[in-house]
Design a protein around this motif. Sequence first.
Motif, PDB file in Angstrom:
ATOM      1  N   CYS A 110       1.196  -0.954   0.375  1.00  0.00           N
ATOM      2  CA  CYS A 110       0.224   0.167   0.221  1.00  0.00           C
ATOM      3  C   CYS A 110       0.551   1.444   0.360  1.00  0.00           C
ATOM      4  CB  CYS A 110      -1.007  -0.120   1.241  1.00  0.00           C
ATOM      5  SG  CYS A 110      -2.441  -1.077   1.135  1.00  0.00           S
ATOM      6  N   LEU A 111       1.702   1.305   0.440  1.00  0.00           N
ATOM      7  CA  LEU A 111       3.000   2.743   0.720  1.00  0.00           C
ATOM      8  C   LEU A 111       3.311   2.884  -1.276  1.00  0.00           C
ATOM      9  CD1 LEU A 111       4.999   1.407   4.211  1.00  0.00           C
ATOM     10  CD2 LEU A 111       3.539   3.792   3.560  1.00  0.00           C
ATOM     11  N   LEU A 112       3.451   1.270  -1.424  1.00  0.00           N
ATOM     12  CA  LEU A 112       4.426   1.504  -3.097  1.00  0.00           C
ATOM     13  C   LEU A 112       3.058   2.409  -3.762  1.00  0.00           C
ATOM     14  CD1 LEU A 112       6.261  -1.464  -3.422  1.00  0.00           C
ATOM     15  CD2 LEU A 112       7.741   0.426  -3.286  1.00  0.00           C
ATOM     16  N   LEU A 113       1.911   1.999  -3.093  1.00  0.00           N
ATOM     17  CA  LEU A 113       0.771   2.443  -4.409  1.00  0.00           C
ATOM     18  C   LEU A 113       0.566   3.500  -3.698  1.00  0.00           C
ATOM     19  CD1 LEU A 113      -1.541   2.228  -6.025  1.00  0.00           C
ATOM     20  CD2 LEU A 113      -3.154   0.822  -4.529  1.00  0.00           C
ATOM     21  N   PHE A 114       0.714   4.171  -2.863  1.00  0.00           N
ATOM     22  CA  PHE A 114       0.244   5.292  -2.019  1.00  0.00           C
ATOM     23  C   PHE A 114       0.800   6.702  -3.002  1.00  0.00           C
ATOM     24  CE2 PHE A 114       0.421   9.114   0.670  1.00  0.00           C
ATOM     25  CZ  PHE A 114      -0.131   9.399   0.961  1.00  0.00           C
ATOM     26  N   GLY A 115       2.362   5.667  -2.616  1.00  0.00           N
ATOM     27  CA  GLY A 115       3.235   6.692  -3.646  1.00  0.00           C
ATOM     28  C   GLY A 115       2.960   7.470  -4.752  1.00  0.00           C
ATOM     29  N   ALA A 116       3.103   6.463  -5.907  1.00  0.00           N
ATOM     30  CA  ALA A 116       1.976   6.274  -7.000  1.00  0.00           C
ATOM     31  C   ALA A 116       1.359   7.383  -7.420  1.00  0.00           C
ATOM     32  CB  ALA A 116       2.099   4.684  -8.068  1.00  0.00           C
ATOM     33  N   LEU A 117       0.111   6.582  -6.277  1.00  0.00           N
ATOM     34  CA  LEU A 117      -0.914   7.666  -6.470  1.00  0.00           C
ATOM     35  C   LEU A 117      -1.009   9.413  -5.958  1.00  0.00           C
ATOM     36  CD1 LEU A 117      -3.397   5.166  -5.377  1.00  0.00           C
ATOM     37  CD2 LEU A 117      -3.352   6.042  -7.569  1.00  0.00           C
ATOM     38  N   TYR A 118      -0.102   9.238  -4.963  1.00  0.00           N
ATOM     39  CA  TYR A 118       0.265  10.991  -4.541  1.00  0.00           C
ATOM     40  C   TYR A 118       0.588  11.694  -5.259  1.00  0.00           C
ATOM     41  CZ  TYR A 118       1.934  14.822  -1.844  1.00  0.00           C
ATOM     42  OH  TYR A 118       0.833  15.915  -0.627  1.00  0.00           O
ATOM     43  N   ASN A 119       1.682  10.685  -6.359  1.00  0.00           N
ATOM     44  CA  ASN A 119       2.749  11.853  -7.269  1.00  0.00           C
ATOM     45  C   ASN A 119       1.869  11.889  -8.308  1.00  0.00           C
ATOM     46  OD1 ASN A 119       5.356  12.068  -6.702  1.00  0.00           O
ATOM     47  ND2 ASN A 119       5.227   9.814  -7.534  1.00  0.00           N
ATOM     48  N   ILE A 120       0.677  10.915  -9.130  1.00  0.00           N
ATOM     49  CA  ILE A 120      -0.023  12.025 -10.051  1.00  0.00           C
ATOM     50  C   ILE A 120      -1.644  13.004  -9.331  1.00  0.00           C
ATOM     51  CG2 ILE A 120      -2.640  10.605 -10.904  1.00  0.00           C
ATOM     52  CD1 ILE A 120      -0.828   7.740 -10.880  1.00  0.00           C
ATOM     53  N   PHE A 121      -1.666  12.500  -8.336  1.00  0.00           N
ATOM     54  CA  PHE A 121      -2.806  13.380  -7.772  1.00  0.00           C
ATOM     55  C   PHE A 121      -2.003  14.935  -7.489  1.00  0.00           C
ATOM     56  CE2 PHE A 121      -2.957  15.870  -3.497  1.00  0.00           C
ATOM     57  CZ  PHE A 121      -4.502  15.977  -3.332  1.00  0.00           C
ATOM     58  N   SER A 122      -0.912  14.940  -6.347  1.00  0.00           N
ATOM     59  CA  SER A 122       0.316  16.547  -7.313  1.00  0.00           C
ATOM     60  C   SER A 122       0.278  16.641  -7.999  1.00  0.00           C
ATOM     61  CB  SER A 122       1.608  16.254  -5.944  1.00  0.00           C
ATOM     62  OG  SER A 122       2.343  15.246  -6.393  1.00  0.00           O
ATOM     63  N   ARG A 123       0.773  16.124  -9.569  1.00  0.00           N
ATOM     64  CA  ARG A 123       1.283  16.701 -10.228  1.00  0.00           C
ATOM     65  C   ARG A 123      -0.443  17.451 -11.211  1.00  0.00           C
ATOM     66  NH1 ARG A 123       1.206  12.464 -14.561  1.00  0.00           N
ATOM     67  NH2 ARG A 123      -1.215  13.421 -14.716  1.00  0.00           N
ATOM     68  N   ASN A 124      -1.509  16.815 -10.905  1.00  0.00           N
ATOM     69  CA  ASN A 124      -2.770  16.940 -11.217  1.00  0.00           C
ATOM     70  C   ASN A 124      -2.756  18.316 -10.185  1.00  0.00           C
ATOM     71  OD1 ASN A 124      -2.607  15.548 -13.288  1.00  0.00           O
ATOM     72  ND2 ASN A 124      -4.264  13.738 -12.236  1.00  0.00           N
ATOM     73  N   TRP A 125      -3.104  18.132  -8.901  1.00  0.00           N
ATOM     74  CA  TRP A 125      -3.157  19.402  -8.048  1.00  0.00           C
ATOM     75  C   TRP A 125      -2.017  20.763  -8.830  1.00  0.00           C
ATOM     76  CZ3 TRP A 125      -5.801  21.458  -3.757  1.00  0.00           C
ATOM     77  CH2 TRP A 125      -5.362  21.821  -3.223  1.00  0.00           C
ATOM     78  N   ARG A 126      -0.654  20.406  -9.074  1.00  0.00           N
ATOM     79  CA  ARG A 126      -0.338  21.323  -9.087  1.00  0.00           C
ATOM     80  C   ARG A 126      -0.444  22.441 -10.884  1.00  0.00           C
ATOM     81  NH1 ARG A 126       4.066  18.059  -7.828  1.00  0.00           N
ATOM     82  NH2 ARG A 126       4.057  18.362 -10.049  1.00  0.00           N
ATOM     83  N   PHE A 127      -0.812  21.371 -11.309  1.00  0.00           N
ATOM     84  CA  PHE A 127      -0.795  22.065 -12.979  1.00  0.00           C
ATOM     85  C   PHE A 127      -2.033  21.580 -13.461  1.00  0.00           C
ATOM     86  CE2 PHE A 127       3.188  19.590 -13.413  1.00  0.00           C
ATOM     87  CZ  PHE A 127       4.007  21.253 -13.372  1.00  0.00           C
ATOM     88  N   GLY A 128      -2.788  21.994 -12.320  1.00  0.00           N
ATOM     89  CA  GLY A 128      -4.414  22.561 -12.827  1.00  0.00           C
ATOM     90  C   GLY A 128      -6.000  21.211 -13.756  1.00  0.00           C
ATOM     91  N   ILE A 129      -4.539  20.136 -13.366  1.00  0.00           N
ATOM     92  CA  ILE A 129      -5.448  18.866 -15.132  1.00  0.00           C
ATOM     93  C   ILE A 129      -6.571  19.047 -14.200  1.00  0.00           C
ATOM     94  CG2 ILE A 129      -5.308  17.218 -16.044  1.00  0.00           C
ATOM     95  CD1 ILE A 129      -1.702  17.219 -15.329  1.00  0.00           C
ATOM     96  N   THR A 130      -7.390  19.382 -15.167  1.00  0.00           N
ATOM     97  CA  THR A 130      -8.965  18.407 -15.535  1.00  0.00           C
ATOM     98  C   THR A 130      -9.467  17.334 -16.408  1.00  0.00           C
ATOM     99  OG1 THR A 130      -9.787  20.213 -17.159  1.00  0.00           O
ATOM    100  CG2 THR A 130      -9.836  20.849 -15.374  1.00  0.00           C
ATOM    101  N   SER A 131     -10.484  16.747 -16.150  1.00  0.00           N
ATOM    102  CA  SER A 131     -10.846  15.945 -16.841  1.00  0.00           C
ATOM    103  C   SER A 131     -11.244  16.391 -18.098  1.00  0.00           C
ATOM    104  CB  SER A 131     -11.892  14.511 -16.313  1.00  0.00           C
ATOM    105  OG  SER A 131     -13.550  15.844 -16.447  1.00  0.00           O
ATOM    106  N   SER A 132     -11.246  15.732 -19.433  1.00  0.00           N
ATOM    107  CA  SER A 132     -11.860  15.617 -20.786  1.00  0.00           C
ATOM    108  C   SER A 132     -12.685  15.190 -20.690  1.00  0.00           C
ATOM    109  CB  SER A 132     -10.608  15.199 -21.687  1.00  0.00           C
ATOM    110  OG  SER A 132     -11.450  13.305 -21.206  1.00  0.00           O
ATOM    111  N   SER A 133     -13.316  15.388 -20.376  1.00  0.00           N
ATOM    112  CA  SER A 133     -15.597  15.626 -20.530  1.00  0.00           C
ATOM    113  C   SER A 133     -15.650  16.277 -20.735  1.00  0.00           C
ATOM    114  CB  SER A 133     -15.652  14.279 -19.344  1.00  0.00           C
ATOM    115  OG  SER A 133     -15.777  15.254 -18.049  1.00  0.00           O
ATOM    116  N   PHE A 134     -17.263  16.770 -20.263  1.00  0.00           N
ATOM    117  CA  PHE A 134     -17.912  18.083 -20.525  1.00  0.00           C
ATOM    118  C   PHE A 134     -17.545  18.435 -19.289  1.00  0.00           C
ATOM    119  CE2 PHE A 134     -22.098  19.217 -19.360  1.00  0.00           C
ATOM    120  CZ  PHE A 134     -22.339  20.082 -20.226  1.00  0.00           C
TER     121      PHE A 134
END
Length: 171
Positions: A110-134
Amino acid sequence: MTEIRTSFIGRIDRAMTRLGRWLSWVSAALIVYMLVHITVEIVLRAFFDTSTFVLEEFVGYALGAMIFLALAATHTEDRLIRVNLLKNILGPRGREIADAFANLAAMAACLLLFGALYNIFSRNWRFGITSSSFAETPLWIPQSLIIVGLGFYILRLAINVLLHAEKSLKA
């Protein structure tokens, strides 16, 4: 078991159990949300020839959040699927060691998974990435619920390891 429950770790365990129960109620509310959203979508499509246009996206977010938010409570209530073949042939002390090892192994994964997911989360937070949907949903919002659920589960596993250690020391 009474001595363990009155220890510092025992008090943390009780608090974590209560918080885990609360998170499982949030998870149950997400199931109700999914049911309502799907029902609304069916009515809109069947009778009004329109849609919310975000059903799959929002139900997917809710499903991911629901799984991770309920994980710690499911573990605490011993509702996860386990292979008890080995545990059944071990004595009480062997079961404690096997449980502690299983908790440590799960925590490492779970720590390995957490690290990977946290990297994705922090990147999306920093760059304001949104879904490509409506809806153009900021992706950090649903991901934050998954991070919270997984982080809480890791804490739950750590407390379980400490409880097993405390129990072994008192034995």
